[in-house]
Design an enzyme around this catalytic site. Sequence first.
Site, PDB file in Angstrom:
ATOM      1  N   GLU A 194      -5.233 -31.597  20.403  1.00  0.00           N
ATOM      2  CA  GLU A 194      -5.489 -30.666  21.509  1.00  0.00           C
ATOM      3  C   GLU A 194      -4.306 -29.720  21.574  1.00  0.00           C
ATOM      4  OE1 GLU A 194      -6.319 -32.565  25.276  1.00  0.00           O
ATOM      5  OE2 GLU A 194      -5.226 -31.014  26.373  1.00  0.00           O
ATOM      6  N   GLU A 240      -0.843 -24.269  30.786  1.00  0.00           N
ATOM      7  CA  GLU A 240      -1.290 -24.998  31.971  1.00  0.00           C
ATOM      8  C   GLU A 240      -0.314 -24.680  33.099  1.00  0.00           C
ATOM      9  OE1 GLU A 240      -3.133 -29.168  30.916  1.00  0.00           O
ATOM     10  OE2 GLU A 240      -1.336 -28.844  29.686  1.00  0.00           O
TER      11      GLU A 240
END
Length: 275
Positions: free
Chosen positions: A156, A161
């Site tokens: 991933e 974020e």
Amino acid sequence: MKKYPYLIIALVIFITGCKESPSELLDSYIYVQKEGRVKEDWQVVWQDDFNNSELDTSKWTKIPPNQADWGKHMTNDPQCYGLSDGKLYLKGIVNPDTVNDPRPFLTGGVYTKGKFAFQYGKIEIHAKLECAQGAWPAMWMLAEQKKYGKYPRNGEIDIMEHLNFDEIIYQTTHSYYTLGLKEKENPPHHGTAKVDINQFNTYGLEWYPDKLVFTLNGKETFRYPRVEGVDPSQWPYDQPFYVLIDQQLGGSWVGKVKPEDLPVQMIVDWVKVYQ
């Protein structure tokens, strides 16, 4: 004499049309960067400027709900999406109808799964993030073809974020190497970067066969290299990945959601992928 300008224009168009593509196209939607392009100029191979009145469903799908922390509030409810002035609005809201849907919150997100994926190149996403307690906007990538099995075997890549009201972003890689074998420092698998959250910023990733280079507004902020002599699961990044952009709410990392802070949204101006 008047005909020569037209000949020149025609020649320019011909030369431009003959410019070699930087990609090998697989299954009509997977762009694999050709070898030997490390020193070549980047070329845009895919983009969306969100200039239409509706989401381009040839490029994007609204993310369905799932049981993961990030996905439990995902919805296709139109209240969580907006398109205007050349921008995509992905929203996190208090659910106005808990009779038909008992979830307390709803969130909007889109991905390119099954419609666009790429292997190696550069991606940039120009966007503005709003803040709220429990807000967790993310821009990230997952493997399209699952070459190595189930998650987290395929890795991933978290381009960006953001949590709550932080003045930093997180840029991270996850894999079986980091999650299963707990190898998070050989090499370090994440970094942070200070960001002006009140402005539009360009969040990016340059992806090479031997490294992932994370960027903010065109400047390198964190690098994750391929390491020799360690478990092969350290580098699952040799396969096509698709793109996810979502306005998440709540979870064990970001904490509880404060309903009074909602609605909150991520405003996406454009997305470009280069090879």
